[in-house]
Design a protein around this motif. Structure first.
Motif, PDB file in Angstrom:
ATOM      1  N   TRP A 495       5.604   4.978  -3.479  1.00  0.00           N
ATOM      2  CA  TRP A 495       4.951   3.939  -4.302  1.00  0.00           C
ATOM      3  C   TRP A 495       5.985   2.967  -4.874  1.00  0.00           C
ATOM      4  O   TRP A 495       5.783   1.749  -4.886  1.00  0.00           O
ATOM      5  CB  TRP A 495       4.173   4.597  -5.437  1.00  0.00           C
ATOM      6  CG  TRP A 495       3.632   3.601  -6.425  1.00  0.00           C
ATOM      7  CD1 TRP A 495       2.524   2.813  -6.265  1.00  0.00           C
ATOM      8  CD2 TRP A 495       4.178   3.268  -7.712  1.00  0.00           C
ATOM      9  NE1 TRP A 495       2.346   2.019  -7.368  1.00  0.00           N
ATOM     10  CE2 TRP A 495       3.342   2.267  -8.274  1.00  0.00           C
ATOM     11  CE3 TRP A 495       5.282   3.709  -8.438  1.00  0.00           C
ATOM     12  CZ2 TRP A 495       3.582   1.720  -9.536  1.00  0.00           C
ATOM     13  CZ3 TRP A 495       5.521   3.166  -9.693  1.00  0.00           C
ATOM     14  CH2 TRP A 495       4.684   2.183 -10.232  1.00  0.00           C
ATOM     15  N   LYS A 496       7.118   3.526  -5.309  1.00  0.00           N
ATOM     16  CA  LYS A 496       8.150   2.692  -5.927  1.00  0.00           C
ATOM     17  C   LYS A 496       8.657   1.650  -4.913  1.00  0.00           C
ATOM     18  O   LYS A 496       8.811   0.468  -5.238  1.00  0.00           O
ATOM     19  CB  LYS A 496       9.304   3.597  -6.390  1.00  0.00           C
ATOM     20  CG  LYS A 496      10.286   2.926  -7.297  1.00  0.00           C
ATOM     21  CD  LYS A 496      11.314   3.934  -7.805  1.00  0.00           C
ATOM     22  CE  LYS A 496      12.339   3.256  -8.694  1.00  0.00           C
ATOM     23  NZ  LYS A 496      13.411   4.147  -9.080  1.00  0.00           N
ATOM     24  N   ALA A 497       8.887   2.129  -3.694  1.00  0.00           N
ATOM     25  CA  ALA A 497       9.353   1.208  -2.657  1.00  0.00           C
ATOM     26  C   ALA A 497       8.293   0.145  -2.380  1.00  0.00           C
ATOM     27  O   ALA A 497       8.600  -1.046  -2.221  1.00  0.00           O
ATOM     28  CB  ALA A 497       9.670   1.990  -1.383  1.00  0.00           C
ATOM     29  N   PHE A 498       7.048   0.577  -2.371  1.00  0.00           N
ATOM     30  CA  PHE A 498       5.953  -0.384  -2.138  1.00  0.00           C
ATOM     31  C   PHE A 498       5.900  -1.421  -3.263  1.00  0.00           C
ATOM     32  O   PHE A 498       5.831  -2.627  -3.026  1.00  0.00           O
ATOM     33  CB  PHE A 498       4.616   0.371  -2.044  1.00  0.00           C
ATOM     34  CG  PHE A 498       3.425  -0.520  -2.225  1.00  0.00           C
ATOM     35  CD1 PHE A 498       3.000  -1.352  -1.204  1.00  0.00           C
ATOM     36  CD2 PHE A 498       2.745  -0.559  -3.447  1.00  0.00           C
ATOM     37  CE1 PHE A 498       1.919  -2.212  -1.381  1.00  0.00           C
ATOM     38  CE2 PHE A 498       1.663  -1.406  -3.634  1.00  0.00           C
ATOM     39  CZ  PHE A 498       1.253  -2.235  -2.594  1.00  0.00           C
ATOM     40  N   ALA A 499       5.948  -0.932  -4.513  1.00  0.00           N
ATOM     41  CA  ALA A 499       5.829  -1.851  -5.651  1.00  0.00           C
ATOM     42  C   ALA A 499       6.970  -2.856  -5.668  1.00  0.00           C
ATOM     43  O   ALA A 499       6.804  -4.010  -6.090  1.00  0.00           O
ATOM     44  CB  ALA A 499       5.806  -1.054  -6.956  1.00  0.00           C
ATOM     45  N   ALA A 500       8.141  -2.426  -5.192  1.00  0.00           N
ATOM     46  CA  ALA A 500       9.316  -3.301  -5.241  1.00  0.00           C
ATOM     47  C   ALA A 500       9.296  -4.386  -4.160  1.00  0.00           C
ATOM     48  O   ALA A 500      10.130  -5.303  -4.189  1.00  0.00           O
ATOM     49  CB  ALA A 500      10.580  -2.455  -5.101  1.00  0.00           C
ATOM     50  N   LEU A 501       8.369  -4.318  -3.227  1.00  0.00           N
ATOM     51  CA  LEU A 501       8.332  -5.312  -2.150  1.00  0.00           C
ATOM     52  C   LEU A 501       8.217  -6.719  -2.732  1.00  0.00           C
ATOM     53  O   LEU A 501       7.456  -6.943  -3.688  1.00  0.00           O
ATOM     54  CB  LEU A 501       7.127  -5.061  -1.228  1.00  0.00           C
ATOM     55  CG  LEU A 501       7.164  -3.798  -0.360  1.00  0.00           C
ATOM     56  CD1 LEU A 501       5.831  -3.607   0.361  1.00  0.00           C
ATOM     57  CD2 LEU A 501       8.326  -3.871   0.630  1.00  0.00           C
ATOM     58  N   LYS A 791       0.811  18.141  -9.865  1.00  0.00           N
ATOM     59  CA  LYS A 791       1.696  16.977  -9.992  1.00  0.00           C
ATOM     60  C   LYS A 791       0.897  15.687  -9.830  1.00  0.00           C
ATOM     61  O   LYS A 791       0.070  15.578  -8.909  1.00  0.00           O
ATOM     62  CB  LYS A 791       2.776  17.032  -8.894  1.00  0.00           C
ATOM     63  CG  LYS A 791       3.710  18.222  -9.035  1.00  0.00           C
ATOM     64  CD  LYS A 791       4.751  17.972 -10.111  1.00  0.00           C
ATOM     65  CE  LYS A 791       5.797  19.081 -10.138  1.00  0.00           C
ATOM     66  NZ  LYS A 791       6.698  18.991 -11.288  1.00  0.00           N
ATOM     67  N   GLY A 792       1.139  14.732 -10.707  1.00  0.00           N
ATOM     68  CA  GLY A 792       0.472  13.437 -10.582  1.00  0.00           C
ATOM     69  C   GLY A 792       0.860  12.776  -9.266  1.00  0.00           C
ATOM     70  O   GLY A 792       2.017  12.823  -8.859  1.00  0.00           O
ATOM     71  N   ARG A 793      -0.153  12.162  -8.595  1.00  0.00           N
ATOM     72  CA  ARG A 793       0.099  11.643  -7.257  1.00  0.00           C
ATOM     73  C   ARG A 793       0.012  10.120  -7.256  1.00  0.00           C
ATOM     74  O   ARG A 793      -1.012   9.561  -7.651  1.00  0.00           O
ATOM     75  CB  ARG A 793      -0.956  12.222  -6.317  1.00  0.00           C
ATOM     76  CG  ARG A 793      -0.895  11.750  -4.896  1.00  0.00           C
ATOM     77  CD  ARG A 793      -2.060  12.406  -4.188  1.00  0.00           C
ATOM     78  NE  ARG A 793      -2.174  12.030  -2.818  1.00  0.00           N
ATOM     79  CZ  ARG A 793      -3.352  11.948  -2.196  1.00  0.00           C
ATOM     80  NH1 ARG A 793      -4.465  12.217  -2.853  1.00  0.00           N
ATOM     81  NH2 ARG A 793      -3.397  11.619  -0.943  1.00  0.00           N
ATOM     82  N   PHE A 794       1.094   9.490  -6.822  1.00  0.00           N
ATOM     83  CA  PHE A 794       1.098   8.023  -6.687  1.00  0.00           C
ATOM     84  C   PHE A 794       0.568   7.653  -5.306  1.00  0.00           C
ATOM     85  O   PHE A 794       0.796   8.373  -4.332  1.00  0.00           O
ATOM     86  CB  PHE A 794       2.527   7.488  -6.816  1.00  0.00           C
ATOM     87  CG  PHE A 794       3.054   7.508  -8.225  1.00  0.00           C
ATOM     88  CD1 PHE A 794       2.985   6.374  -9.028  1.00  0.00           C
ATOM     89  CD2 PHE A 794       3.628   8.660  -8.751  1.00  0.00           C
ATOM     90  CE1 PHE A 794       3.479   6.391 -10.321  1.00  0.00           C
ATOM     91  CE2 PHE A 794       4.119   8.693 -10.041  1.00  0.00           C
ATOM     92  CZ  PHE A 794       4.048   7.557 -10.837  1.00  0.00           C
ATOM     93  N   LEU A 795      -0.104   6.518  -5.242  1.00  0.00           N
ATOM     94  CA  LEU A 795      -0.569   6.016  -3.947  1.00  0.00           C
ATOM     95  C   LEU A 795      -0.299   4.524  -3.893  1.00  0.00           C
ATOM     96  O   LEU A 795      -0.570   3.811  -4.868  1.00  0.00           O
ATOM     97  CB  LEU A 795      -2.071   6.265  -3.781  1.00  0.00           C
ATOM     98  CG  LEU A 795      -2.506   7.704  -3.514  1.00  0.00           C
ATOM     99  CD1 LEU A 795      -3.997   7.860  -3.736  1.00  0.00           C
ATOM    100  CD2 LEU A 795      -2.145   8.101  -2.096  1.00  0.00           C
ATOM    101  N   PRO A 796       0.232   4.028  -2.766  1.00  0.00           N
ATOM    102  CA  PRO A 796       0.428   2.584  -2.637  1.00  0.00           C
ATOM    103  C   PRO A 796      -0.924   1.875  -2.669  1.00  0.00           C
ATOM    104  O   PRO A 796      -1.929   2.432  -2.229  1.00  0.00           O
ATOM    105  CB  PRO A 796       1.090   2.419  -1.275  1.00  0.00           C
ATOM    106  CG  PRO A 796       1.515   3.784  -0.855  1.00  0.00           C
ATOM    107  CD  PRO A 796       0.630   4.761  -1.567  1.00  0.00           C
TER     108      PRO A 796
END
Ligand code: SF4
Ligand code: SF4
Ligand code: SF4
Ligand code: FES
Length: 956
Positions: A495-501, A791-796
């Motif tokens: 998700w972090k990589a996606f958000a940083a796009l 565990k909390g799950r992030f999704l793009p």
């Protein structure tokens, strides 16, 4: 019958919380109270009622009437007990000859300018001035009544629900403070000084013309008959009361229904209600008259065709006819050719029975609920990320929030009592971010101003949430420690990589959303670094093609910033109808059994099969839109629809009516002959919330009791009708009381295992689920130590533009919403005096767009979309941005859903009500659809009334 005390003692000033306790002596009795408690309250707790007029428990003390004087050892004078805080070792005397003389003198002054018509006064028996005159022993007024007075001041009767009689006003300021502190509207002031002091609404207008929103807080606070409910004038003082829950919105306010025999005299907000703390809005407080409206249909009716006149029959004949039709249809078209719709307005117990009937007696999973068209993306998105399909907080949690972010919601209109609480916190200094295409009341209101209003284009929510995430990720604002401890690392990295796009940067999405990049950056920084940050969202998030994506995006933001799992934070869906949460909890979706457990899970199915004595279908059934499509395909032919008006509330009305017209047996159970009932073959009279026992679950997961205060007008509560239908279909159901249904729900649903009516009562009137062995007292805040899913799950959350694109032919975007005084399809509120505030749906249009089209204020305008056309009057306002128009959907003839398309959320089929490309032009006559609607409405009303002309017309 369910009854409770008529009036709870008023302790005079609000409860204070402190870890420091203070011990003092009042009239020789020692009492220990939290620091900050007033002497008046401490005395009341010690059993001594100090006379008072301007003080009341719901408001901070004001200290103006001087009736509550006391003596304190070692202090000079006679301080007011309401404004004097307790101190350690204090010795207070409340009853001395000097105090009695002073109090009597004060009362004498008040009474000398007060009409002496106690015997014929509406408040006789419920007036604090009368009580205080009695308590102080006042017998005569020495000053006479010849001097200047206010006895002939003119009454204001403009508000439909309460009157203002200034001749009875003692200028105690309680109403003004209630409007400020409790409601947050600031509609009242005291004008003039000294003898000239008078209460005035806004700038001297009458109540109806002022900013007053008719919440009734001032009426509840008024100690005299100055502000009094008109129902008290008409019916007199109530004789008994019962605690119940409002049947309107998802706030779930607790009320005392004050009764005379079987008649409601007034609904008074319950000071002990945990969702509302003694506050209410115009709907719950005053708009209950629909329950006894003459339009109520009280006889079961059947007909073979929708062009036949209705025939009144017995309950048994109607139910037997419905059952035989469903069985005939199943024999001819297959087991899956029938289904049911459970209502988010009915009780939990009723929703549970509808899904049970479908799964057992129909033998399929074709059950859905009107929550499909509002909050189904919430269920999906929160389950995927956090592990539970519900909001995380209590309403009270907002009082610990430092930053409030409201997305696609207007609580001031749709969740008014919570809006008042939120505004209280904002006035205390919490910061505010509003993400909404419109400039709602939450953006700017008295003493409230949003720090950021991201006025985005409808349909671009996901682009905004991605831009907020981009700022948080790229500016190092992630709470890495929280994420590392509580969330799934692999999903976070992705998700972090996606958000940083770069495509998610605020500067990149500015052109898409119309929101300046600097505002997005500012809002993201405030949310991530401003302390406890809480998100509240509504249908402006869910009712989109990417509704589920947006809910996931919101959960991502909250997890990344560590804003889940304690007071003051969280992800909070604001549920529209009273029991949206409950109807979803009760297994009203085609793929889920109660407690959100998938029908394909054989262990779960086995537990229900053992209890219900049948075999359950492991395949998910049809959702509402699939039912419509299947009806038009010819494979779905029978529908049991309880408490839901799909013709008015679902998108693309003409598609819905075509589907219903294609069915062979439509059974509608409702209070009124609603729009759907006009297409029905069996009508089963419904019961209002005043006519049945059960529970509602509000937006906080709070399960509260609904209590029967009058017998069902048509003879049966809704749950009894479902039981009859199941039995007629050959599946035995036997319950004597909804309490037994709740016991079954608790037996079969792990998150409800500890819920019972007795436990609800023992815990002070409500329980927040999960309530079971691990949490016997319920769960106010969720995900405290760990997320429900572990565990909390992030999704793009990739953004895709809506298919509803503006074109030269349809250059504007229509978005829809609600208004304070009306509720949902309006079937209830249209049948009350709330029409005084909103008697028609209007189209809001920006001055620029109006001018371009030659539209003037109040002109009739045609609104055309790819789905259909309708005509409304225009309101020209800058509340909407250029390029966007807005309307409500509370009146059937408005046809708001004739225009909306059947585009829907990718995951849940929740309709995309909030984005429809339209053109708007001045017109001179109603649309073709509206003309056809009027003809059909006249015909159906005539058929229901057995009118010969209607029968002749129908047979043409
Ligand atoms: S209207 Fe009632 S509450 Fe308001 S100042 Fe007068 S007496 Fe007090
Ligand atoms: S009814 Fe509510 S909004 Fe209106 S004046 Fe009273 S407190 Fe204020
Ligand atoms: S806020 Fe909602 S629950 Fe409370 S009184 Fe108003 S409509 Fe009823
Ligand atoms: S009640 Fe204390 S001054 Fe009025």
């Amino acid at each position: 019958m369910n009854t409770t005390e008529l009036k709870r003692p008023d302790l005079g000033t609000p409860q204070k919380e402190s870890s420091v306790m203070v011990t003092l002596e009042i009239d020789g009795t020692e009492i220990t109270v939290p620091q900050g408690t007033s002497v008046m309250r401490a005395a009341a707790l010690a059993g001594t009622r100090i006379p008072k007029l301007c003080a009341t428990e719901s408001l901070e003390a004001w200290g103006s009437c001087r009736v509550c004087l006391v003596e304190i050892e070692g202090r000079r004078g006679t301080p007011a007990s309401c404004t004097t805080p307790c101190e350690p070792g204090m010795k207070v005397r409340t009853q001395t000859p000097r105090l009695q003389a002073l109090r009597k003198g004060m009362l004498e002054l008040y009474i000398s300018d007060h009409p002496l018509d106690c015997l014929t006064c509406a408040a006789n028996g419920d007036c604090e001035l009368q009580d205080m005159a009695g308590v102080t022993g006042l017998r005569e007024v020495r000053y006479g009544y010849g001097g200047a007075n206010h006895l002939r001041d003119k009454k204001d009767e403009s508000n439909p629900y309460f009157s203002y009689d200034p001749s009875k006003c003692i200028v105690c300021n309680r109403c003004v403070r209630a409007c400020e502190e409790t409601q947050g509207t600031f509609a009242l002031t005291i004008t003039g000084r000294g003898f000239e002091s008078r209460v005035a609404a806004s700038q001297g207008e009458d109540f109806l013309g002022s900013e007053c929103v008719s919440c009734g807080a001032c009426v509840a606070a008024c100690p005299t008959a100055t502000l009094t409910e008109k129902s008290i004038f008409n019916l007199g003082q109530p004789e008994h009361a019962a605690i119940t829950t409002c049947a309107y919105c998802g706030v779930g306010c607790s009320f005392r229904a004050e009764m005379k025999g079987n008649e409601v005299v007034r609904m008074v907000p319950n000071p002990d209600g945990k969702a509302n703390h003694g506050h209410a809005c115009v709907k719950g407080r005053f708009a209950w008259g629909y329950a006894t409206h003459k339009d109520r249909m009280l006889k079961p009716m059947i007909r073979a065709s929708i062009l036949d006149p209705w025939r009144e029959v017995s309950w048994q004949e109607a139910v037997d006819y419905a059952a035989s039709e469903f069985r005939r249809i199943q024999a001819k078209y297959g087991r899956g050719a029938v289904g049911g719709i459970a209502s988010s307005r009915c009780t939990n117990e009723e929703a549970y029975l509808v899904q049970k009937l479908v799964r057992t007696a129909f033998g399929n999973n074709n059950v859905d609920t009107c929550a499909r068209v509002c909050h189904s993306p919430t269920g999906y998105g929160l389950k995927q990320t956090l592990g539970e399909s519900a909001g995380t907080q209590t309403f009270d949690s907002v009082m610990q929030a430092d930053v409030v972010m409201i997305i696609g919601a207007n609580p001031a209109a749709a969740h008014p009592v919570f809006a008042s609480q939120m505004k209280r916190r904002l006035r205390q200094g919490a910061r505010l971010i509003v993400i909404d295409p419109r400039t709602t009341e939450m953006v700017k209101s008295p003493h409230i101003q949003a720090d950021y209003h991201l006025s985005l284009r409808p349909g671009t929510n996901v682009a905004i949430v991605n831009a907020l995430a981009h700022v948080i990720v790229t500016e190092g604002l992630v709470r890495e420690d929280y994420v590392a401890a509580r969330c799934d690392t692999a999903s976070f990295k992705e998700w972090k990589a996606f958000a940083a796009l770069p495509e998610n940067a605020p500067e990149a999405v500015e052109a898409i959303t119309g929101v300046p990049a600097a505002d997005i950056r500012g809002a993201a920084r405030l949310y991530a670094t401003g302390g406890n940050a809480a998100i509240y969202y509504g249908l402006g998030v869910t009712e989109h093609a990417q509704g589920s994506t947006m809910v996931i995006g919101i959960a991502n933001l909250a997890m990344a910033t560590g804003n889940v799992g304690r007071e003051g934070v969280g992800v909070n869906p604001l549920r529209g109808q009273n029991n949206v949460q409950g109807s979803c909890d009760m297994g009203s979706f085609p793929h889920e059994l109660p407690g959100y457990r998938h029908v394909s899970d054989s262990t779960v199915r086995a537990s229900f099969e053992a209890d219900w004595g049948c075999t359950l279908d492991p395949e998910p059934g049809l959702r509402i839109p699939n039912m419509f499509d299947a009806a038009l395909d010819g494979s779905f032919r029978g529908l049991y629809c309880e408490g839901e008006d799909i013709v008015q509330s679902d998108p693309n009305t003409q598609h819905v009516t075509a589907a219903l017209s294609a069915m062979e047996c439509v059974v509608v159970q409702d209070l009124f002959l609603n729009e759907t009932a006009k297409y029905a073959h069996v009508f089963l009279p419904g019961s209002s919330f005043l006519e049945k026992d059960g529970t509602f679950t509000n937006a906080e997961r709070r399960i509260s009791r609904v209590r029967k205060v009058m017998p069902p007008k048509a003879g049966k509560s809704d749950w009894e009708v479902t039981v009859m239908l199941a039995n007629a279909l050959g599946y035995p159901m036997a319950y004597d009381h909804p309490e037994q249904i709740m016991a079954e729900i608790a037996r079969l649903t792990p998150t409800f295992r500890g819920v019972s009516y007795a436990r609800i009562d023992a815990l002070g009137g409500s329980i927040q689920w999960p309530c079971n062995e691990e949490a016997p007292g319920g769960t106010p805040i969720m995900h405290v130590d760990a997320f429900v899913r572990g565990k909390g799950r992030f999704l793009p959350t990739r953004f895709f533009a809506s298919q509803e694109k503006v074109t030269p032919r349809y250059p504007l975007i229509l978005t829809t919403g609600r208004i304070l005084s009306q509720y949902n399809v309006g079937a209830q509120t249209r049948r009350t005096e709330n029409r005084a505030w909103h008697s028609e749906d209007r189209l809001e249009i920006h001055p620029h767009d109006a001018q371009e089209r030659g539209i003037r204020q109040d002109d009739w305008v045609g609104i055309a979309s790819r789905a259909g056309q309708t005509v409304l009057r225009a309101t020209i306002t800058e509340r909407v941005q250029p390029g966007v128009v807005y309307t409500t959907f509370h009146f059937p003839e408005s046809g708001a859903n004739v225009i909306t398309t059947d585009a829907s959320d990718w995951a849940t089929n929740c309709p995309e009500y909030k984005v429809t490309a339209v053109q708007v032009m001045p017109v001179a006559q109603p649309s073709e659809w509206q003309q056809a609607y009027r003809r059909f409405d006249t015909l159906q009303t005539g058929l229901a009334q057995g009118h010969p002309a209607a029968q002749a017309e129908a047979s043409k």
